[in-house]
Scaffold this motif. Structure first.
Motif, short mmCIF file in Angstrom:
data_model
loop_
_atom_site.label_atom_id
_atom_site.label_comp_id
_atom_site.label_asym_id
_atom_site.label_seq_id
_atom_site.Cartn_x
_atom_site.Cartn_y
_atom_site.Cartn_z
N UNK A 144 0.84 -1.19 0.00
CA UNK A 144 0.00 0.00 0.00
C UNK A 144 0.88 1.25 0.00
N UNK A 145 0.39 2.28 -0.67
CA UNK A 145 1.05 3.58 -0.64
C UNK A 145 0.03 4.60 -0.15
N UNK A 146 0.34 5.28 0.96
CA UNK A 146 -0.51 6.33 1.50
C UNK A 146 0.23 7.65 1.36
N UNK A 147 0.05 8.36 0.24
CA UNK A 147 0.79 9.60 0.01
C UNK A 147 0.36 10.69 0.99
N UNK A 148 1.29 11.56 1.31
CA UNK A 148 0.97 12.66 2.20
C UNK A 148 2.23 13.39 2.62
N UNK A 149 2.13 14.18 3.68
CA UNK A 149 3.29 14.87 4.21
C UNK A 149 4.41 13.87 4.49
N UNK A 256 4.21 -7.39 -5.33
CA UNK A 256 3.80 -7.07 -6.69
C UNK A 256 3.54 -5.59 -6.90
N UNK A 257 2.41 -5.25 -7.54
CA UNK A 257 2.07 -3.86 -7.81
C UNK A 257 1.70 -3.13 -6.53
N UNK A 258 1.33 -1.86 -6.67
CA UNK A 258 1.00 -1.06 -5.49
C UNK A 258 -0.48 -0.68 -5.50
N UNK A 259 -1.02 -0.46 -4.31
CA UNK A 259 -2.37 0.04 -4.14
C UNK A 259 -2.28 1.39 -3.46
N UNK A 270 -0.38 9.86 -8.88
CA UNK A 270 0.33 8.58 -8.78
C UNK A 270 -0.03 7.66 -9.94
N UNK A 271 -1.27 7.75 -10.42
CA UNK A 271 -1.65 6.93 -11.57
C UNK A 271 -0.85 7.36 -12.81
N UNK A 272 -0.70 8.67 -12.96
CA UNK A 272 0.09 9.18 -14.10
C UNK A 272 1.54 8.72 -13.97
N UNK A 282 -3.29 -0.16 -8.36
CA UNK A 282 -4.71 -0.10 -8.04
C UNK A 282 -4.93 1.06 -7.10
N UNK A 283 -6.19 1.41 -6.85
CA UNK A 283 -6.48 2.56 -5.99
C UNK A 283 -7.68 2.27 -5.10
#
Length: 308
Positions: A144-149, A256-259, A270-272, A282-283
């Motif tokens: 999982x990726x939780x973007x933020x500060x 594998x891939x990231x969510x 992030x999709x771009x 995935x999102x």
């Protein structure tokens, strides 16, 4: 839409969002208030004032809170739960506020892959929300990726938070954009522009370059006419996000891939980036994750569900 069952609260450093919810997590009413930094020594008064109309109408209700309200600057200091952390252990580690029917979620801690201490507080509830919103995450190995500060890269194994790693992406962007000679532009960074894609492609072309070796381009490209001041924030954002994704893929090559769990705007960025970098993505709707996670905590506390 059912009857009110509990009050869910995401109480961060600067903002508080309270939701009157039914047992399934449907929002029946919402209200906002000051964050933990502005609520020092008056947490109880702030909570009672904001929830008084709901209590008068519906009677006493339990509350589940998450975020900095459980930190050293919060209402009470709730200890971190060490990883690996299954949902039921997180729920079982909530701390009750005095004798009131108010429970605060713990943060998580781990030794990350660089053998360093790492912590999160608030994101654990979003992760639980992702498990509820995307049940497929409850089985198998996921990143999982939780973007933020402070972006969190989280490894899930059969629904258990196994480990995580923090990247200071958002804070790094803010410091460079607002306080360095490299950018200094008022243009919003969230613009999905050709410039953002150019920066991502540049990172892909030179994957072994350190971020510190790329950042000066935000200045040099402006000086030599290859980048306008208005384009500089998007280029900076692309360098930071692109390099962070590539670094995470190297660090967690066994997954594998990231969510991505984020707002619509950040998800689009992030999709771009992932499309340019050929990374499977995935999102999960981050705007719904906190309430979904608080609902899962309420359900686990009351025995309505049994999640590994």
């Amino acid at each position: 839409m059912g009857a009110p069952a509990f009050i869910a609260g995401d109480w961060g450093t600067t903002n508080l969002r309270l939701v009157l919810a039914d047992a399934d997590g449907t929002a029946l009413a919402t209200t906002n208030g000051p964050g933990a930094a502005q609520s020092q020594s008056r947490f109880e008064a702030v909570f009672d004032e904001l929830t008084a109309p709901w209590i008068r109408e519906h009677g006493s209700l339990p509350a589940i809170l998450c975020g900095m309200v459980g930190s050293t600057i919060g209402w009470i200091n709730v200890p971190y739960v060490p990883c690996p952390a299954p949902p039921d252990r997180i729920a079982g580690s909530m701390t009750r506020v005095n004798t009131r029917n108010i429970f605060i979620a713990p943060g998580l801690s781990c030794r990350n892959r660089f053998d360093a201490p790492d912590v999160m507080r608030g994101e654990e509830t979003q992760i639980l929300g992702a498990l509820r919103l995307a049940p497929e995450l409850q089985k198998g190995h996921h990143l999982l990726c939780l973007p933020g500060t402070h972006t969190k890269w989280v490894v899930l194994e059969d629904g258990v938070v196994k480990e995580f790693l923090t990247s200071v992406t958002g804070e790094l962007f803010a410091v460079i954009n607002d306080h360095s000679v490299l950018v200094r532009s008022d243009t919003p960074a969230g613009d999905i522009s050709e410039t953002f894609g150019t920066a991502i492609a540049h990172v892909q072309r030179f994957p072994d370059a350190a971020l510190s070796q790329l950042l000066f381009e935000c200045r040099s490209r402006q000086v030599l006419g290859e980048l306008t001041r208005e384009q500089a924030p998007a280029f900076l954002s692309g360098l930071i996000i692109g390099q962070d994704i590539l670094a995470a893929r190297r660090t967690f090559a066994d997954v594998g891939g990231i969510t991505v769990l984020a707002s619509a705007q950040l998800t689009a960025l992030y999709r771009r980036a992932c499309a340019v970098l050929n990374v499977s993505m995935n999102a999960v709707d981050g705007s719904k994750a906190s309430l979904a996670g608080l609902t899962l905590l309420h359900s686990l506390r009351t025995g309505r569900v049994n999640v590994a």
